[in-house]
Design a protein around this motif. Structure first.
Motif, PDB file in Angstrom:
ATOM      1  N   LYS A  30      -5.738   3.623  -1.921  1.00 13.05           N
ATOM      2  CA  LYS A  30      -5.338   2.318  -2.439  1.00 13.05           C
ATOM      3  C   LYS A  30      -6.059   1.198  -1.691  1.00 13.05           C
ATOM      4  N   ALA A  31      -6.208   1.365  -0.383  1.00 13.53           N
ATOM      5  CA  ALA A  31      -6.938   0.362   0.390  1.00 13.53           C
ATOM      6  C   ALA A  31      -8.407   0.314  -0.037  1.00 13.53           C
ATOM      7  N   LEU A  33       0.826  -1.209   0.000  1.00 10.84           N
ATOM      8  CA  LEU A  33       0.000   0.000   0.000  1.00 10.84           C
ATOM      9  C   LEU A  33       0.860   1.258   0.000  1.00 10.84           C
TER      10      LEU A  33
END
Length: 297
Positions: free
Chosen positions: A208-209, A160
């Motif tokens: 991104k998560a 991440l």
């Protein structure tokens, strides 16, 4: 519903000729203060090193893998980081063609990847991210079942973080690793791992998560979403509906739409309306936002 793919075009760094498969990388001295001591893999003599970025389909099986597995593991103590990149490519070959032989050393390999991904040398970082992708594809859920939970958590965090940085060719390689991770693992246990990053302080990590979370939810289906819980799913992403980054907002909207679809296909809709469901389980401001989102579709 179409979800945006994590895959991007492979970038061409301005330092490299456009059609050249190899990259010239300057190796800093061991005493170079720009190298993070904690993450340092020992340096090679001062020279330009040529690093091959080999695609998975161009990797070949290992000859006599049973005899070579121990030399692979022992080789990761090498003080030559260019050799370290070669060993990472060999680990990829084991993962793709001889996974049962690599399997007993899986946890150690994961920790080696974590250390290599953290290294400031971009060539080493990219090679390790490529290795992570192939290991996800080869082992999938075994990475959760047969590696220490902290080891996987460290790997996930590094993916991440690297996907959130400014160096494009590293960022996009990390994106591909995240895509391989979501594509090769069962969504429910992976979603539990990703959940803690939904509210990360770094807005890029958060985004991104959120993208990986949306792909997990997309794969889960009605049974999986009900097992995780529709309310926890909404609570996980509701703050991201107003996030600063558009990709986080888009991913959150996708999750809300999927949860709404699951709710409408469940038996609960016979007892409670969607609006009532939202208002009874979420803060008023969040419930209003979600109801408005659905009504605008």
């Amino acid at each position: 519903m179409a979800l945006r793919s994590l895959d991007n075009a492979i970038p061409i760094s301005p330092e490299r000729p456009k059609k050249q498969a190899k990259v010239a990388v300057s190796i800093p001295k061991l005493s170079d203060p720009s190298v993070n001591d904690e993450n340092r893999l020992p340096s090679a003599p001062i020279a330009d090193a040529i690093i091959d970025y080999i695609s998975s389909e161009n990797l070949k099986p290992i000859s006599d893998p049973e005899s070579n597995i121990q030399s692979l593991i022992d080789g990761f103590d090498s003080k030559d980081w260019t050799k370290f990149c070669e060993l990472l490519n060999n680990a990829r070959r084991f993962a793709l063609y001889h996974p049962s032989i690599l399997h007993p050393n899986l946890e150690k390999v994961v920790m080696i990847l974590v250390k290599a991904i953290k290294n400031p040398r971009s060539a080493l970082c990219k090679t390790s991210l490529m290795a992570a992708s192939d290991i996800f594809k080869a082992f999938g859920d075994n990475l959760l079942e047969f590696t220490d939970s902290d080891a996987f958590n460290q790997l996930l965090l590094q993916l991440l973080l690297k996907a959130s940085q400014d160096k494009r060719f590293v960022c996009e390689e990390a994106d591909r690793a995240l895509h391989a991770m979501v594509g090769s693992m069962k969504p429910l246990p992976l979603l539990h791992k990703l959940q803690s990053y939904a509210g990360h302080s770094n807005l890029r990590v958060r985004a991104k998560a959120a993208i990986s979370i949306s792909y997990c939810v997309f794969k889960m289906g009605l049974e999986g979403m009900n097992e995780f819980g529709l309310v926890p799913l909404l609570r996980m992403v509701v703050d991201s509906l107003n996030d600063r980054l558009p990709e986080a907002r888009e991913a959150a909207r996708c999750v809300v739409l999927l949860v709404h679809k699951a709710f409408m296909e469940s038996e609960d809709k016979e007892q409670e309306s969607w609006e009532s469901f939202c208002h009874s389980n979420l803060a008023p401001i969040h419930a209003q936002a979600i109801v408005k989102l659905i009504s605008s579709q």
